[in-house]
Write an enzyme that holds these catalytic residues in place. Structure first.
Site, mmCIF file in Angstrom:
data_model
loop_
_atom_site.group_PDB
_atom_site.id
_atom_site.type_symbol
_atom_site.label_atom_id
_atom_site.label_comp_id
_atom_site.label_asym_id
_atom_site.label_seq_id
_atom_site.Cartn_x
_atom_site.Cartn_y
_atom_site.Cartn_z
ATOM 1 N N HIS A 48 -23.879 3.139 -16.577
ATOM 2 C CA HIS A 48 -23.511 4.489 -16.131
ATOM 3 C C HIS A 48 -22.274 4.942 -16.907
ATOM 4 C CE1 HIS A 48 -22.777 7.915 -13.555
ATOM 5 N NE2 HIS A 48 -21.610 7.420 -13.193
ATOM 6 N N HIS A 78 -22.445 6.832 -3.621
ATOM 7 C CA HIS A 78 -22.858 8.141 -3.093
ATOM 8 C C HIS A 78 -23.900 7.938 -1.996
ATOM 9 C CE1 HIS A 78 -21.152 11.020 -6.090
ATOM 10 N NE2 HIS A 78 -21.217 9.973 -6.898
ATOM 11 N N HIS A 92 -15.035 8.169 -13.338
ATOM 12 C CA HIS A 92 -15.423 9.564 -13.070
ATOM 13 C C HIS A 92 -14.572 10.172 -11.953
ATOM 14 C CE1 HIS A 92 -19.649 9.121 -15.054
ATOM 15 N NE2 HIS A 92 -18.703 9.438 -15.926
ATOM 16 N N HIS A 147 -15.397 3.083 -11.376
ATOM 17 C CA HIS A 147 -15.458 3.616 -12.732
ATOM 18 C C HIS A 147 -14.582 4.862 -12.776
ATOM 19 C CE1 HIS A 147 -18.510 5.906 -10.605
ATOM 20 N NE2 HIS A 147 -18.655 6.751 -11.606
ATOM 21 N N ASP A 158 -14.881 12.183 -9.501
ATOM 22 C CA ASP A 158 -15.233 12.246 -8.074
ATOM 23 C C ASP A 158 -14.976 10.918 -7.361
ATOM 24 O OD1 ASP A 158 -17.450 11.467 -9.756
ATOM 25 O OD2 ASP A 158 -18.768 11.566 -8.009
ATOM 26 N N HIS A 159 -14.668 9.868 -8.137
ATOM 27 C CA HIS A 159 -14.366 8.554 -7.549
ATOM 28 C C HIS A 159 -12.879 8.204 -7.611
ATOM 29 C CE1 HIS A 159 -18.640 7.276 -7.230
ATOM 30 N NE2 HIS A 159 -18.747 8.218 -8.145
ATOM 31 N N ASP A 182 -21.517 3.938 -9.031
ATOM 32 C CA ASP A 182 -22.658 4.732 -9.508
ATOM 33 C C ASP A 182 -23.626 3.901 -10.335
ATOM 34 O OD1 ASP A 182 -21.514 6.853 -8.239
ATOM 35 O OD2 ASP A 182 -21.156 8.052 -10.044
#
Ligand code: FE2
Length: 204
Positions: free
Chosen positions: A114, A172, A61, A59, A63-64, A131
């Site tokens: 999400h 995560h 976001h 996805h 941090d990915h 996530d």
């Protein structure tokens, strides 16, 4: 049965997991996500003498995906994202699309909730859930584009329908173990035990 190998790679300060999924015979591989840093993934690919064909975003976001294009360039791979993603991708995929690694077929499963562009990757043995699903928990739905109803549907009607032995590899490291079978998660993960969306919103 075609053998696959999973390399789980912790990166960054938010306990993210990147992955390399490897087709054992051809050594063709795909990378799942690239947040924070490219070094550990590139090193693992070199050590394993892997031909990484795809770098897939679970996805959008940050941090990915912060280093997604850099990682793809370093590995000579294509960036893959869901067709609804705002990311710059070489290959945009819809639910049911298949990525081939040697004789291993990796299926894209669209699992919104999400985020609208969330996807999981399933190769018949393991599922990479980003996530959408963590060990012992699930992704939050209070960020832009999030939907508790959609996530409940994605978990209950899509991921819980995978074969019980499927191993869940989350985006995560939030659980008591780094991965676990979907059957075990179904027995103990409160997000999967919820019987309706109201209950789900209470545990989420
Ligand atoms: Fe996220």
């Amino acid at each position: 049965m075609n053998k696959t190998e999973v390399i789980q790679i912790p990166v960054g300060p938010m306990r993210n997991f990147d992955y390399l999924l490897v087709d054992g015979e051809s050594r063709e591989a795909l990378a799942v996500d690239s947040g924070w840093e490219t070094g550990p993934v590139v090193d693992a690919a070199r050590r394993g003498d892997l031909k990484v064909k795809y770098v897939v975003a679970t996805h959008g976001h940050f941090d990915h995906v912060e280093t997604l294009r850099d990682l793809a360039r370093l590995l000579g791979a294509q960036v893959v994202a869901h067709e609804s993603s705002e990311l710059e991708a070489d290959l945009r995929v819809a639910d049911g699309a298949v990525l081939n690694l040697g004789n291993t077929r990796v299926r894209v499963i669209h699992t919104p909730g999400h985020t609208p562009d969330s996807i999981c990757l399933y190769d018949g043995h393991e599922v990479f859930t980003g996530d959408t699903l963590f060990i012992g928990n699930c992704g939050r739905t209070d960020l832009p584009g999030g939907s508790a109803q959609q996530l409940f549907h994605s978990l209950r009607d899509i991921l819980l329908k995978l074969p019980p032995g499927t191993v869940v590899y989350p985006g995560h490291d939030y659980g008591d173990v780094p991965c676990r079978s979907i059957a075990e998660e179904a027995r103990r993960n409160p997000a999967l035990l919820a019987r309706n969306v109201e209950e789900f919103m209470g545990v989420e």
